[in-house]
Scaffold this motif. Sequence first.
Motif, mmCIF file in Angstrom:
data_model
loop_
_atom_site.group_PDB
_atom_site.id
_atom_site.type_symbol
_atom_site.label_atom_id
_atom_site.label_comp_id
_atom_site.label_asym_id
_atom_site.label_seq_id
_atom_site.Cartn_x
_atom_site.Cartn_y
_atom_site.Cartn_z
ATOM 1 N N ARG A 290 0.756 -1.174 -0.040
ATOM 2 C CA ARG A 290 0.131 0.056 -0.211
ATOM 3 C C ARG A 290 1.022 1.262 0.094
ATOM 4 O O ARG A 290 0.425 2.453 -0.033
ATOM 5 C CB ARG A 290 -0.880 0.083 1.326
ATOM 6 N N VAL A 291 2.160 1.199 0.227
ATOM 7 C CA VAL A 291 3.065 2.363 0.295
ATOM 8 C C VAL A 291 4.022 2.415 -0.687
ATOM 9 O O VAL A 291 4.582 1.136 -1.104
ATOM 10 C CB VAL A 291 3.595 2.669 1.664
ATOM 11 N N VAL A 292 4.793 3.426 -1.069
ATOM 12 C CA VAL A 292 5.908 3.645 -1.845
ATOM 13 C C VAL A 292 6.745 4.429 -1.336
ATOM 14 O O VAL A 292 6.320 5.317 -0.745
ATOM 15 C CB VAL A 292 5.107 3.846 -3.239
ATOM 16 N N THR B 59 -0.150 -0.392 -6.569
ATOM 17 C CA THR B 59 1.064 0.116 -6.463
ATOM 18 C C THR B 59 1.941 0.357 -7.454
ATOM 19 O O THR B 59 2.520 1.396 -7.588
ATOM 20 C CB THR B 59 1.768 -1.044 -5.361
ATOM 21 N N GLU B 60 1.670 -0.263 -8.528
ATOM 22 C CA GLU B 60 2.235 0.212 -10.064
ATOM 23 C C GLU B 60 1.795 1.405 -10.324
ATOM 24 O O GLU B 60 2.767 2.340 -10.779
ATOM 25 C CB GLU B 60 2.218 -0.809 -10.928
ATOM 26 N N LEU C 284 3.441 7.469 -10.839
ATOM 27 C CA LEU C 284 3.270 8.749 -10.449
ATOM 28 C C LEU C 284 4.410 9.334 -9.819
ATOM 29 O O LEU C 284 4.727 10.375 -10.073
ATOM 30 C CB LEU C 284 1.958 8.949 -9.500
ATOM 31 N N LYS C 285 4.966 8.714 -9.001
ATOM 32 C CA LYS C 285 6.242 8.994 -8.350
ATOM 33 C C LYS C 285 7.548 9.143 -9.238
ATOM 34 O O LYS C 285 8.019 10.188 -9.147
ATOM 35 C CB LYS C 285 6.899 7.769 -7.327
ATOM 36 N N GLU C 286 7.448 8.470 -10.372
ATOM 37 C CA GLU C 286 8.431 8.817 -11.451
ATOM 38 C C GLU C 286 8.126 9.997 -12.024
ATOM 39 O O GLU C 286 8.996 10.628 -12.482
ATOM 40 C CB GLU C 286 8.292 7.353 -12.323
#
Length: 328
Positions: free
Chosen positions: A118-120, A274-275, A280-282
């Motif tokens: 659930r987290v990144v 998660t993916e 989005l993080k990228e």
Amino acid sequence: MKAIICTKYGPPDVLQLKEVEKPAPKDNEVLIKIYATTVSSGDARMRGSTFPKGFWLPGRIALGLIKPKKSILGYELAGEIEAIGKDVKRFNEGDLVFGFTGASFGANAEYICLPEERVVVKPDNMTYEEAASVPFGALSSLFFLRDKGNIQSGQKVLIYGASGSLGTFAIQLAKHFGSEVTGVCSTTNLELVKSLGADKVIDYTNEDFTKYGKTYDIIFDTVGKTSFSRCKSSLKQKGFYLAAVAGLPQFVQMLWTSMIGSKKVIGGITPGRTEDLIFLKELIEAGKIKSVIDRHYPLEQIAEAHSYVEKGHKKGNVVITLEHNNKT
């Protein structure tokens, strides 16, 4: 630990700050010390039991018939991992993370335990407050535009409610996918929407976008303030009307338009994968998208934050900062 408890449906003052037991992580969970969380439109709907039209009873059955099944609200968070379960493989104590709780809620507290998927890891170029503002709006916009709307480069996309949490991310994501973007918002938010990359901005208090004969491949209503019947003439053949806030009438239209006609009504519930959060993080770390924060409140003033969100005029996100937040 301190947490905001909601033991009954009602106005913002049903929320109470209380001391509750600090959770302990299960084998597959991480314990997160929360530095920032948010109050979203979803939180306000959950607290007030103001579900979309036709979904009051199903909403109550799912979330609590008499009172909320989950007494601690909150979808989004950013913080630091304090402890890990014995089966956790992706994280270590001290890792800085952000995430999305989904239907388990629980983020309006000093600590939370979540399954590791659930987290990144938090983007390096974001504060906790900015990172906590990402999941609800950005995951929802990505789900509707890419997964449901099949957005393509060169398409014309209209975002209705372009200055809210979903809207601000939807503009940036639509531009990332190569679309020509028109944002619809109020007078006070025109410059904000332009600054996020919208090619054209329409002030809904002065203009009706459906009256100019322009057509779009996608119309994304992020706030539930338009209708397919009103927007149909502004959709191109094989266009999509995406309804982020879908009630029973929209679901009937979804079924109907799936069988008849080339213009489709699409709704759905964001899966929160998660993916997608990694994607989005990228984009964030590449400088392609950013969070918009309207106001900050301490945890103790969360009822005021709910009152503000409920008015429906927030710009981007409303963030809750916690007292032990001594990091950036």
